[in-house]
Design an enzyme around this catalytic site. Structure first.
Site, PDB file in Angstrom:
ATOM      1  N   CYS A 156       0.805  -1.225   0.000  1.00  0.00           N
ATOM      2  CA  CYS A 156       0.000   0.000   0.000  1.00  0.00           C
ATOM      3  C   CYS A 156       0.834   1.269   0.000  1.00  0.00           C
ATOM      4  O   CYS A 156       0.306   2.356  -0.253  1.00  0.00           O
ATOM      5  CB  CYS A 156      -0.947   0.011   1.197  1.00  0.00           C
ATOM      6  SG  CYS A 156      -2.236  -1.251   1.100  1.00  0.00           S
ATOM      7  N   SER A 157       2.116   1.178   0.277  1.00  0.00           N
ATOM      8  CA  SER A 157       2.993   2.349   0.259  1.00  0.00           C
ATOM      9  C   SER A 157       3.726   2.518  -1.062  1.00  0.00           C
ATOM     10  O   SER A 157       4.589   3.390  -1.186  1.00  0.00           O
ATOM     11  CB  SER A 157       4.012   2.264   1.405  1.00  0.00           C
ATOM     12  OG  SER A 157       3.383   2.383   2.656  1.00  0.00           O
TER      13      SER A 157
END
Length: 374
Positions: A156-157
């Site tokens: 997700c980063s």
């Protein structure tokens, strides 16, 4: 050293949308089918019956109301419960590349740039549709960009890590401009048959154009600073991979071959990590809470965002200070904070400051401090 700036963004949104009501109806039909199939084992106490989901449960647990997906029919079929995507030949563009190109073209148009201005493409996403060749290189070719391209996965980063990598190369002078694209087909790795998570994800693609500030032709956001951090945890994980067939029961329909998370541990461990990360980043750059006009946070869960926003600002954020888009898009992994930034940044005035932050599996957290320049 050059100054890096975000000069354009683009969002590709699939045409098909699933509401909570539709999702609950399909999931509960699946529950009925499974409980009927295993009625004897349930009656004998050998198996627990599956429980219904509800719209109220989903909204309370996540704040999500809708999600966009690449295939609605397969997800909502209680006999299938996953997307069914058309088989493409090797001579056709891949589906992730196709999504990314749409978003990238919008970012280029917003920045007033063409393919000739770009030196780098980073495809940063939580999943890639194949191991190789890199999806980024396919996107590069479809856009007609010279230079180079590579894939990046920090779950997700991925978007913020990609922005840092591109910004660093721009600062050093090795490239003039880069496109960081985030095609996320999260419906493909979500376990739609699991009540605890069947509502979490949606599909989307985003693109961010980063270039030298002096080359910007319109209003843009100067990248003041970037900061990334990782700390290993498998509380959010997907154990699928190319070695699957080499292991006993590797090709069986195992639960751990789709998205899994230990939600309580994630809340307990990630929230302090992210809040401290942002506080340290701001302190290092001399940015006070009062200086921060906007927070564009990872769109995973409304409760998480509310907690982080309150910690960072020292008070409950106003809706416009910490915009959420997950009620419409659900969790779109790396793309979420970029959607929020794309939709809620034009109103910032010259000199005002904002921060993009993403966090997730790894654990990973990335933040980007920005200043509006008109």
């Amino acid at each position: 050293m050059y100054t890096a700036a975000i000069t354009g963004t683009g969002v590709y949104t699939p045409s098909e949308r699933i509401t909570n009501a539709e999702l609950v109806k399909a999931f509960n039909a699946y529950v009925d089918l499974q409980n009927a199939k295993h009625a004897e084992a349930i009656a004998a106490g050998e198996r627990e019956p599956l429980q219904y989901s509800s719209e109220e449960f989903i909204l309370k647990a996540s704040g999500i109301e809708n999600r966009f997906v690449m295939d609605k029919a397969g997800v909502l079929d209680p006999e299938i419960m996953h997307p069914q995507l058309r088989q493409r030949s090797d001579d056709e563009p891949g589906i992730m590349a196709e999504m990314a190109v749409d978003a990238a073209q919008k970012a280029l148009a917003q920045a007033g740039k063409t393919a000739a201005d770009i030196d780098l493409v980073i495809c940063a996403a939580s999943n890639m549709e194949r191991a190789y060749p890199a999806v980024a290189i396919e996107i590069q070719q479809l856009l007609g960009i010279n230079g180079f391209a590579f894939d990046m996965n920090v779950a997700c980063s991925s978007a913020t890590f990609g922005i840092q990598a591109a910004a660093d190369m721009i600062r050093s002078g090795s490239i003039r401009a880069a496109l960081v694209v985030n095609p996320e087909i999260c419906s493909g790795h979500l376990e739609w048959r699991d009540r605890d998570c069947h509502f979490i994800f949606g599909d989307v693609a985003t693109a961010t154009l980063i270039e030298r500030g002096q080359d910007a032709t319109g209003a843009h956001f100067e990248i003041l600073s970037t900061r990334c951090a990782t700390e290993f945890s498998n509380n959010i994980r997907n154990n699928n991979g190319y070695l699957r067939r080499s292991r006993p029961d590797g090709v069986a329909d195992r639960r751990d071959m789709q998205f899994m998370q230990n939600g309580r541990k994630v809340f307990k461990e990630v929230l302090p990590m992210v809040s401290q990360h942002i506080a340290d980043h701001m302190a290092a750059e001399g940015v006070e809470a009062a200086d921060l006009k906007r927070l564009w946070l990872h769109q995973a869960n409304k409760t998480m965002n509310d907690f982080i926003g309150k910690k960072v600002l020292g008070r409950t954020p106003e809706p416009e200070e910490q915009p959420n888009i997950l009620q419409d898009y659900a969790n779109t992994s790396s793309a979420g904070s970029i959607i929020a930034f794309s939709q809620y940044s034009d109103d910032l005035m010259d000199g005002e400051t904002g921060l993009i932050c993403s966090f997730g599996a790894g654990y990973s957290v990335g933040s980007v401090l920005l200043r509006r320049k008109s």
